[in-house]
Motif scaffolding. Structure first.
Motif, PDB file in Angstrom:
ATOM      1  N   VAL A   1       9.723  -8.718  -3.287  1.00 26.36           N
ATOM      2  CA  VAL A   1       9.010  -9.397  -4.371  1.00 26.36           C
ATOM      3  C   VAL A   1       9.934 -10.388  -5.078  1.00 26.36           C
ATOM      4  O   VAL A   1       9.537 -11.531  -5.375  1.00 26.36           O
ATOM      5  CB  VAL A   1       8.449  -8.369  -5.374  1.00 26.36           C
TER       6      VAL A   1
ATOM      7  N   ASP B   1       0.561  -4.678  -7.629  1.00 22.79           N
ATOM      8  CA  ASP B   1      -0.483  -5.691  -7.487  1.00 22.79           C
ATOM      9  C   ASP B   1       0.046  -6.965  -6.810  1.00 22.79           C
ATOM     10  O   ASP B   1      -0.355  -8.073  -7.158  1.00 22.79           O
ATOM     11  CB  ASP B   1      -1.075  -6.051  -8.847  1.00 22.79           C
ATOM     12  N   GLU B   2       0.937  -6.772  -5.859  1.00 22.59           N
ATOM     13  CA  GLU B   2       1.449  -7.890  -5.044  1.00 22.59           C
ATOM     14  C   GLU B   2       0.615  -7.931  -3.767  1.00 22.59           C
ATOM     15  O   GLU B   2       1.058  -7.572  -2.683  1.00 22.59           O
ATOM     16  CB  GLU B   2       2.935  -7.699  -4.741  1.00 22.59           C
ATOM     17  N   HIS B   3      -0.616  -8.418  -3.906  1.00 21.25           N
ATOM     18  CA  HIS B   3      -1.567  -8.339  -2.805  1.00 21.25           C
ATOM     19  C   HIS B   3      -1.125  -9.185  -1.609  1.00 21.25           C
ATOM     20  O   HIS B   3      -1.238  -8.757  -0.461  1.00 21.25           O
ATOM     21  CB  HIS B   3      -2.946  -8.798  -3.289  1.00 21.25           C
ATOM     22  N   THR B   4      -0.633 -10.389  -1.864  1.00 25.49           N
ATOM     23  CA  THR B   4      -0.233 -11.280  -0.763  1.00 25.49           C
ATOM     24  C   THR B   4       0.883 -10.668   0.062  1.00 25.49           C
ATOM     25  O   THR B   4       0.845 -10.664   1.305  1.00 25.49           O
ATOM     26  CB  THR B   4       0.203 -12.641  -1.321  1.00 25.49           C
ATOM     27  N   LEU B   5       1.899 -10.128  -0.615  1.00 23.59           N
ATOM     28  CA  LEU B   5       3.009  -9.504   0.100  1.00 23.59           C
ATOM     29  C   LEU B   5       2.569  -8.219   0.786  1.00 23.59           C
ATOM     30  O   LEU B   5       3.060  -7.888   1.869  1.00 23.59           O
ATOM     31  CB  LEU B   5       4.160  -9.220  -0.871  1.00 23.59           C
TER      32      LEU B   5
ATOM     33  N   GLU C   1      10.427 -13.443  -2.995  1.00 27.40           N
ATOM     34  CA  GLU C   1       9.231 -14.277  -3.028  1.00 27.40           C
ATOM     35  C   GLU C   1       9.183 -15.103  -4.311  1.00 27.40           C
ATOM     36  O   GLU C   1       8.857 -16.303  -4.278  1.00 27.40           O
ATOM     37  CB  GLU C   1       7.988 -13.377  -2.933  1.00 27.40           C
ATOM     38  N   ARG C   2       9.531 -14.506  -5.428  1.00 28.46           N
ATOM     39  CA  ARG C   2       9.497 -15.217  -6.701  1.00 28.46           C
ATOM     40  C   ARG C   2      10.599 -16.265  -6.808  1.00 28.46           C
ATOM     41  O   ARG C   2      10.444 -17.252  -7.524  1.00 28.46           O
ATOM     42  CB  ARG C   2       9.611 -14.220  -7.856  1.00 28.46           C
TER      43      ARG C   2
ATOM     44  N   LEU D   1       4.108  -2.155  -3.371  1.00 28.82           N
ATOM     45  CA  LEU D   1       3.455  -3.459  -3.409  1.00 28.82           C
ATOM     46  C   LEU D   1       2.013  -3.332  -3.892  1.00 28.82           C
ATOM     47  O   LEU D   1       1.512  -4.196  -4.627  1.00 28.82           O
ATOM     48  CB  LEU D   1       3.503  -4.103  -2.020  1.00 28.82           C
TER      49      LEU D   1
END
Length: 371
Positions: free
Chosen positions: A284, A321-325, A287-288, A317
């Protein structure tokens, strides 16, 4: 002493392009001397330029020649270094592919492909600007940075070391403040390596165009000397990077890609409490911070972990709530693999179906044709 210390880096940086430029300029003079009368067109303007150049005094000609040599050297150093890097890498790749083909197909093309493959690997390590010692120091340094913010060791080692190695040279300026003596040694080794790499190509070219007797012997001797210079340059570059890597391990310098990521992980919410959760938190954070290649590398390595760690990463994940990852990690797993299937079964959220790309679709069609 302080004035000399501040002047040395500038003098070292000036020496390399000037020396290389003078050698390239001498080579061009020898190469173009036979056709010097044909370089300018037979016009009044060309005749005026020729008369003006002939009337220039030595105090004007020498600085102009030095300026031309410096610019020429600066350009040719970039071009020749890039060319040597590409040629060397292609030779090593070709050797490795030839050895791999011989090992896999057991053909008679290579008598001892395994020995050739090992030799190619040794050459690759020997010609790499980053030694195994520096790699170990950087690995330990970034491991310490992650452990300081609470990341377990098993989770921290999933972060690849290549990003830190690729940005190692950018941390050299910090060393000039924290450890000036070490920086002077690093700068000396770096400058000596650049000097040798910059002078080797024009020396070989000069020996080729010079009108000398016994040219084959002279070219052989000069090219051999140039290879020695290049080998010395690689060794000095490795030593310079060893200094930076050791300084990073000792805390004299910080690697911004690692420190920034560690700070982002420290501020992560929710705080992970499992090894898989920490790996997911690293993903995460990358990604950020737009570290997409490194993120993909960690996901690829995460697939090799046991189903417990995989399920912990998936649940983190999902909970964060990191749906894309979550979808990216889930789609990277193979449902036919029992361990992957076990990890996927722990995800409560319904995931969209996996989209098959054109390359994968072609591979599937080929597999069906074989069946």
């Amino acid at each position: 002493m302080g004035l000399l210390t501040s002047l040395l880096p500038g003098l070292r940086d000036f020496r390399t392009p000037m020396s290389a430029g003078l050698l390239w300029l001498a080579s061009l003079v020898l190469l173009l001397a036979p056709v010097r009368n044909k370089l300018l067109t037979d016009t009044e303007q060309a005749k005026a330029i020729s008369d003006l150049a002939a009337s220039w005094p030595t105090p004007v000609v020498v600085p102009a020649a030095l300026a031309i040599a410096y610019v020429l050297g600066s350009v040719m150093i970039v071009l020749s270094s890039s060319l040597m890097r590409v040629v060397g890498q292609r030779i090593l790749n070709a050797t490795s592919r030839l050895a791999s083909y011989g090992v896999n197909n057991r053909t008679g093309v290579v008598r001892n492909p395994k020995a050739l493959f090992r030799t190619a690997q040794r050459l690759s390590r020997a010609w790499s600007p980053i030694s195994l010692t520096a790699r170990g120091f950087i690995f330990d340094a970034q491991l310490n940075s992650f452990i300081k913010v609470g990341v377990p060791g098993i989770s921290a080692i999933t972060y690849p070391v290549e990003p830190a190695l690729s940005t190692l040279g950018h941390s050299a300026a910090q060393l000039a403040i924290t450890a000036p003596a070490l920086y002077q040694e690093y700068d000396r080794l770096r400058s000596e390596a650049e000097f040798r790499l910059g002078c080797a190509p024009p020396l070989a070219f000069l020996a080729t165009v010079a009108p000398l007797n016994y040219k084959p012997w002279i070219i052989t001797a000069v090219v051999t000397g140039c290879l020695v210079l290049i080998l010395q340059a690689v060794t000095q570059t490795q030593s310079a990077n060893d200094i930076l890597a050791n300084s990073a391990y000792l805390g004299h310098i910080s690697i911004q890609t690692v420190e920034g990521l560690a700070e982002a992980i420290k501020q992560m919410t929710p705080v992970p409490n499992t090894e898989g959760g920490w790996i997911a938190a690293i993903i995460v954070a990358m990604e950020r911070r737009a570290q997409y290649e490194e993120k993909d590398a960690v996901i690829a390595e995460l697939k090799e972990f046991n189903p417990v760690t995989l399920s912990e990463a998936l649940r983190y994940l999902d909970f964060a709530d990191e749906h894309t990852l979550l979808v990216q990690l889930a789609h990277s797993l193979d449902p036919e693999n029992p361990e992957h299937a076990e990890a996927l079964s722990t995800v409560d959220r319904k995931l969209p179906p996996r989209q098959v790309g054109p390359v994968e679709q072609e591979e599937l069609e080929l597999d069906q044709d074989r069946v």
